[in-house]
Design a protein around this motif. Structure first.
Motif, PDB file in Angstrom:
ATOM      1  N   ARG A   9       0.514   6.486   7.525  1.00 16.29           N
ATOM      2  CA  ARG A   9      -0.450   5.388   7.409  1.00 16.29           C
ATOM      3  C   ARG A   9       0.250   4.026   7.396  1.00 16.29           C
TER       4      ARG A   9
ATOM      5  N   ARG B 268       0.825  -1.208   0.000  1.00 15.77           N
ATOM      6  CA  ARG B 268       0.000   0.000   0.000  1.00 15.77           C
ATOM      7  C   ARG B 268       0.859   1.257   0.000  1.00 15.77           C
TER       8      ARG B 268
ATOM      9  N   THR C 211      -3.906   3.467  19.949  1.00 16.95           N
ATOM     10  CA  THR C 211      -5.344   3.316  19.774  1.00 16.95           C
ATOM     11  C   THR C 211      -5.751   3.846  18.404  1.00 16.95           C
ATOM     12  N   ASP C 212      -6.995   3.542  18.004  1.00 15.36           N
ATOM     13  CA  ASP C 212      -7.483   4.018  16.708  1.00 15.36           C
ATOM     14  C   ASP C 212      -7.507   5.543  16.657  1.00 15.36           C
ATOM     15  N   THR C 213      -7.921   6.161  17.758  1.00  9.64           N
ATOM     16  CA  THR C 213      -7.994   7.628  17.800  1.00  9.64           C
ATOM     17  C   THR C 213      -6.612   8.243  17.652  1.00  9.64           C
TER      18      THR C 213
ATOM     19  N   ALA D 139      -1.561   2.593  10.400  1.00  3.68           N
ATOM     20  CA  ALA D 139      -2.721   1.837   9.894  1.00  3.68           C
ATOM     21  C   ALA D 139      -3.985   2.269  10.621  1.00  3.68           C
ATOM     22  N   PRO D 140      -4.454   3.516  10.446  1.00  6.89           N
ATOM     23  CA  PRO D 140      -5.544   4.053  11.273  1.00  6.89           C
ATOM     24  C   PRO D 140      -6.851   3.280  11.163  1.00  6.89           C
ATOM     25  N   ASN D 141      -7.121   2.671  10.021  1.00  2.68           N
ATOM     26  CA  ASN D 141      -8.382   1.955   9.826  1.00  2.68           C
ATOM     27  C   ASN D 141      -8.228   0.441   9.862  1.00  2.68           C
ATOM     28  N   ALA D 142      -7.035  -0.048  10.192  1.00  4.72           N
ATOM     29  CA  ALA D 142      -6.788  -1.492  10.244  1.00  4.72           C
ATOM     30  C   ALA D 142      -5.894  -1.806  11.445  1.00  4.72           C
ATOM     31  N   PRO D 143      -6.455  -1.856  12.646  1.00  4.50           N
ATOM     32  CA  PRO D 143      -5.630  -2.066  13.844  1.00  4.50           C
ATOM     33  C   PRO D 143      -4.863  -3.382  13.836  1.00  4.50           C
TER      34      PRO D 143
ATOM     35  N   ARG E 179      -5.283   7.809  13.979  1.00  2.00           N
ATOM     36  CA  ARG E 179      -5.854   8.779  13.032  1.00  2.00           C
ATOM     37  C   ARG E 179      -5.306  10.180  13.281  1.00  2.00           C
TER      38      ARG E 179
ATOM     39  N   ARG F  83      -1.448  -2.694  12.479  1.00  2.00           N
ATOM     40  CA  ARG F  83      -0.745  -1.543  13.042  1.00  2.00           C
ATOM     41  C   ARG F  83       0.611  -1.966  13.596  1.00  2.00           C
TER      42      ARG F  83
END
Length: 767
Positions: free
Chosen positions: A236, A186, A252-254, A240-244, A257, A247
C-alpha cells in the motif's frame, strides 16, 4: 633454503640412488615394477622435521635401498591420491549447480505421494496428543487471543487515525515530499499497529493460555497474521490503491489493488511454509521426509513468475514510471523487466535447490530467497522514486534557451544514473547480506577466499570508478552549460556563424572544457580499470610496459602528431580562438565548430568544413573577439545635402539605442562618418557602429530597413548606376531603327560588364 626447494633436492637424490641401484641389480628393477610383498612390508621411514640439509644427509646415510624405494613410493602414492584441490572444487561446484540441484527436484517429485499421507499423520499425531477437548480449547483460546489483540489494536488505531488517513492532495502539487511524508506516516502507523497487535496477542497468550500451547501460538501469530499484513502495508505504501495522487509506482487503480491483494497472499503462502515445517517436526515428520518446504518454496516462486506473466504490460508501465522522455536504453530496460522478474523467480528457486544439495539448511533459515524476491519485485518503485527525487532535488535550470534546456535534461539524466548505481550497489549488498555472502563464507563454501576477495574488490573499484566518471562528467557538463548560457553561445543555432562570418563565440573556458572532459573520462577509465585488474590479481606491469613502448613509437614515428598536439596546447594557452568564433587561417575562413587535441574544424558560412592540424597553422586572424565595427556605404545622387543625411543617421542611431531589442547589442551607436568620396554615380556617405560579435548582422538588417524608410520620407533617392554610350555623328537619334538599338544595347552591356570586372574586390568568393 626454502622448504619446497629442499623437498625437490631430496627427491632428486632419491631418484639418483634408485637409478644407481637399478643399474647395478636388474632384479631390483623387476621387484620395483612388480612391488613385491617384501617391498610392501618394508617400513617407510619418516621424514625429519624440520627437513634441513643436515637432517637430510643424516637420513640418507642410514637408509637402505629398500627404504629409499619405500619412501619414494610413499611420496608418489601421496601425490596420486591427492589431486588438484582447485579441480575438485570446480567439479564439485558444477555438480551441485546442475546434477545436484536437479536431484533435489527429483527427490521432491518421488516423495510427492508421501506428502498427503505424512501430513495427515502429523495432524493425526497432534490431534491424538491434545485430544478433541484440546482442539476445542485451542480454537477457543485462539479466538480469545484474536479478539483481545484486535480490540487493543483498534483502540490504538483510534488514537493515531490522523496518520492512517491520507489528506487530500492538491491537483497542481508536484512536491515529492507532499507524497512521501503522508505515505511514510501511514506505513509507520500500520507497522506499529501490527506490532501492537502482536505484543497484545503475546501478553494475552502468556496470561490466559496454558503454557504447553504457547509454542503453537507464538509460531502461528507472527507468520500467518503478522507477515501477510506487513506485506500488504508495504504494498500500500508504493501502490496507494485508493489514492492515485499519492501513488509512487506508475499503475492503474485496478493494478494497484491487485498488487496489494497478491502481496498479502504471497506473505500468507510464505508464512504457511514457515509454520508447517516446524509443526511437522514436532509431530514426528522429519524435515526432509515429505519435502513440503521444497513445494512451498516452489509455490512462492511460481506465484511471482505468474504475476509477471499476468501483468506483463502493467509491469512495463511500472518500470517506465509514466515518463515519456525515456532514452532508448531505458525503454529497452522497461520492456525487458518482465523477463527479468521471471528470470529472478526461477533463478532464486534454483539457487535454493543448489543450497539444499550442499545440505546447508542453516543458510535458508533466514528465508533469503523471499527477501531477494521482495527486493527485486519493487525495482520499479525504486527506479520511479529515483526519478521523482531527481525531478524535485536536481538544481533548477540555469539561464534560458536551448542550451540551458539541453544542459538541464543532461544533468537530470546524470543524477538518475548516479542514483541507479547507488541503489544497485545497495541492492547487491542487501542480497549478499541475505545470502551471507562474504569472502569468508565463500571460502568455506569452496569458492576460494582469495578469488572471492579479489572479485569483490574488482567490482567495488569498478563501481567507484563509474561513480567518479559520472560525477566528473556531471560537474564539467554543468560548468560548460553555464559558460555557454552566460555567453549566449548555441553551437546548433542557425545564425551562430553570423551568416556571413564573424559570429560570436563561447568563452575561453567553454572552449577548453570539452577537451578537459574527454581527457578526464579517458584517464578515469584507464586508472580504475588498471586498479581493478591489479586488485583482481592480474599483473598490469606488461600493460604499462606496452603503453610505454607505444609512447616511444609515437614519439619517434609520429613527430608530426606531437607537433600538432604541442602547437594546439600553445594556441589554447594564448587564447587565439574559441568555439563559435569566426577566424581566418591564410585563405581559409570559417566558424570554429570543433577542437580536439590535434586539430580544429572550421565551418565556412556556406557550409564546407575545413579540418586544420595545429602544426600547419602559421597565423590566425580572429574576427569575433570582444567587439566588431561594421561600416555601411550609402550612395546618394549629386546635389543631396550631406548634413541632412547625417541628421537622419543620428536619429536612427538614437532610436535603436532606445529599442529594447537592440540596445544591449550596441557598444557604440550608429552614426555618420560624413562624405567618403565622390564617384561617377553620386556622393558616397558612410556610417558605422560597434556591436557585440554575432549581433552585427541583425543590427545591419534593421539599420538598412530604417535608412530606406527615412530616405523615402525625406525625399532622398539612392543613386543608380547609369551607362551612357556616345555615338559620334549620330545627331538624328530619334530616327533609330531596331538594328541600331540592338547595337547600342550590346555596346552598353559590354561597357557595364567591363566596369564591373574592373571594380575593386570583383570576383572574390562570397561577394
Amino acid at each position: 633454503m626454502p622448504k619446497h626447494i629442499t623437498y625437490a633436492v631430496w627427491r632428486g637424490l632419491f631418484a639418483v640412488l634408485i637409478a644407481i641401484s637399478l643399474l647395478t641389480n636388474p632384479l631390483q628393477a623387476q621387484s620395483l615394477v612388480s612391488t613385491t610383498s617384501t617391498d610392501r612390508e618394508t617400513a617407510v621411514p619418516d621424514l625429519p622435521d624440520p627437513l634441513t640439509e643436515d637432517t637430510a644427509n643424516a637420513l640418507i646415510s642410514r637408509l637402505s635401498d629398500s627404504e629409499v624405494r619405500a619412501l619414494l613410493l610413499d611420496q608418489l602414492n601421496a601425490q596420486a591420491t591427492n589431486p588438484d584441490d582447485d579441480t575438485d572444487e570446480i567439479e564439485d561446484f558444477i555438480y551441485h549447480l546442475t546434477s545436484g540441484a536437479f536431484a533435489q527436484i527429483t527427490i521432491a517429485l518421488q516423495r510427492l505421494p508421501l506428502l498427503v499421507t505424512e501430513q495427515a499423520r502429523a495432524f493425526s499425531t497432534f490431534g491424538n496428543f491434545v485430544g478433541t477437548n484440546g482442539l476445542l480449547a485451542i480454537a477457543g483460546y485462539f479466538l480469545m487471543v484474536l479478539l483481545g489483540a484486535f480490540a487493543i489494536e483498534f483502540a490504538f488505531r483510534r488514537l493515531i487515525r490522523g496518520w492512517l488517513v491520507l489528506p487530500p492532495r492538491r491537483a497542481d502539487s508536484q512536491s515529492m515530499r507532499e507524497a512521501i511524508v503522508p505515505l511514510a506516516k501511514r506505513l509507520t502507523s500500520e507497522i506499529v499497529s501490527v506490532a501492537v497487535f502482536m505484543f497484545a496477542a503475546a501478553q494475552i497468550t502468556r496470561l490466559a493460555v496454558p503454557a504447553y500451547y504457547h509454542p503453537f501460538f507464538m509460531l502461528v501469530g507472527p507468520w500467518l497474521i503478522g507477515l501477510p499484513r506487513m506485506s500488504a502495508a508495504v504494498a500500500r505504501f508504493f501502490m496507494a490503491p485508493n489514492a492515485p495522487d499519492y501513488r509512487i509506482v506508475s499503475a492503474t487503480d485496478t493494478t494497484a489493488r491487485a498488487m496489494v491483494f497478491h502481496m498479502f497472499w504471497l506473505g500468507m503462502v510464505i508464512g504457511i511454509g514457515q509454520v508447517i515445517v516446524p509443526f511437522n517436526v514436532a509431530n514426528g515428520v522429519p524435515v526432509g521426509e515429505t519435502r513440503i518446504g521444497a513445494w512451498v518454496n516452489f509455490a512462492v516462486h511460481l506465484y511471482v513468475a505468474l504475476l509477471f506473466w499476468r501483468y506483463w504490460s502493467e509491469s512495463i508501465d511500472m518500470m517506465r514510471g509514466g515518463y515519456n522522455d525515456l532514452s532508448p536504453a531505458e525503454d529497452w530496460i522497461a520492456r525487458a523487466y518482465p523477463y527479468f522478474g521471471i528470470g529472478v523467480a526461477l533463478a532464486t528457486w534454483w539457487i535454493v535447490n543448489i543450497v539444499v544439495s550442499y545440505e546447508n539448511f542453516a543458510l535458508l533459515e533466514g528465508i533469503p530467497q523471499y527477501k531477494t524476491l521482495a527486493l527485486l519485485t519493487f525495482a520499479p518503485a525504486m527506479d520511479t522514486a529515483i526519478r521523482g527525487l531527481v525531478r524535485h532535488l536536481a538544481p533548477p535550470m540555469t539561464g534560458e534557451g536551448p542550451v540551458a534546456e539541453r544542459a538541464y535534461v543532461s544533468t537530470r539524466r546524470s543524477y538518475v544514473r548516479i542514483g541507479r548505481v547507488l541503489v544497485f550497489g545497495i541492492v547487491l549488498m542487501a542480497v549478499a547480506s541475505f545470502w551471507d555472502m562474504s569472502p569468508t563464507t565463500l571460502a568455506n563454501a569452496g569458492v576460494g577466499e582469495r578469488f572471492a576477495a579479489n572479485l569483490m574488490e574488482f567490482l567495488l573499484i569498478i563501481a567507484i570508478g563509474y561513480l567518479v566518471y559520472e560525477v566528473v562528467s556531471l560537474i564539467i557538463n554543468r560548468k560548460l552549460a553555464a559558460e555557454m548560457t552566460a555567453s549566449g553561445y548555441d553551437p546548433n543555432a542557425e545564425e551562430m556563424g553570423g551568416g556571413d562570418g564573424g559570429g560570436a563565440g563561447g568563452s575561453r573556458l567553454s572552449t577548453v572544457l570539452p577537451l578537459i572532459l574527454g581527457v578526464s573520462q579517458a584517464a578515469i577509465i584507464v586508472l580504475f580499470l588498471l586498479l581493478g585488474l591489479s586488485n583482481a590479481g592480474v599483473d598490469t606491469t606488461p600493460l604499462l610496459a606496452g603503453a610505454g613502448i607505444v609512447g616511444l613509437a609515437i614519439g619517434f614515428g609520429a613527430q608530426k602528431l606531437v607537433t600538432d598536439v604541442v602547437s594546439g596546447i600553445f594556441f589554447l594557452i594564448d587564447d587565439a580562438f574559441r568555439t563559435g568564433e569566426y577566424v581566418a587561417v591564410d585563405s581559409t575562413m570559417g566558424t570554429v565548430e570543433k577542437i580536439s587535441i590535434r586539430s580544429m574544424q572550421l565551418r565556412h558560412h556556406r557550409g564546407p568544413v575545413h579540418t586544420l592540424p595545429y602544426g600547419e597553422i602559421p597565423k590566425i586572424t580572429n574576427y569575433s573577439r570582444d567587439w566588431v565595427i561594421m561600416k555601411l556605404r550609402f550612395t546618394v545622387p549629386f546635389g543631396t545635402d550631406p548634413n541632412k543625411v547625417k541628421k537622419i543617421f543620428k536619429t536612427i542611431g538614437a532610436e535603436m539605442m532606445e529599442d529594447p531589442l537592440f540596445q544591449d547589442d550596441f557598444l557604440q551607436p550608429f552614426k555618420s562618418q560624413g562624405v567618403l568620396e565622390f564617384d561617377d554615380v553620386g556622393i558616397v556617405m558612410r556610417g558605422k557602429f560597434m556591436a557585440k560579435p554575432g549581433t552585427q548582422f541583425t543590427i545591419r538588417k534593421e539599420l538598412l530597413t530604417r535608412v530606406n524608410k527615412q530616405f523615402e520620407e525625406n525625399g532622398i533617392d539612392f543613386a543608380r548606376r547609369e551607362v551612357r554610350v556616345a555615338i559620334p555623328g549620330l545627331d538624328d537619334h530619334d530616327k533609330l531603327d531596331e538594328a541600331d538599338k540592338a547595337a547600342i544595347a550590346a555596346a552598353a552591356t559590354e561597357a557595364a560588364q567591363e566596369m564591373v570586372e574592373a571594380a575593386p574586390g570583383a570576383g572574390k568568393p562570397g561577394d
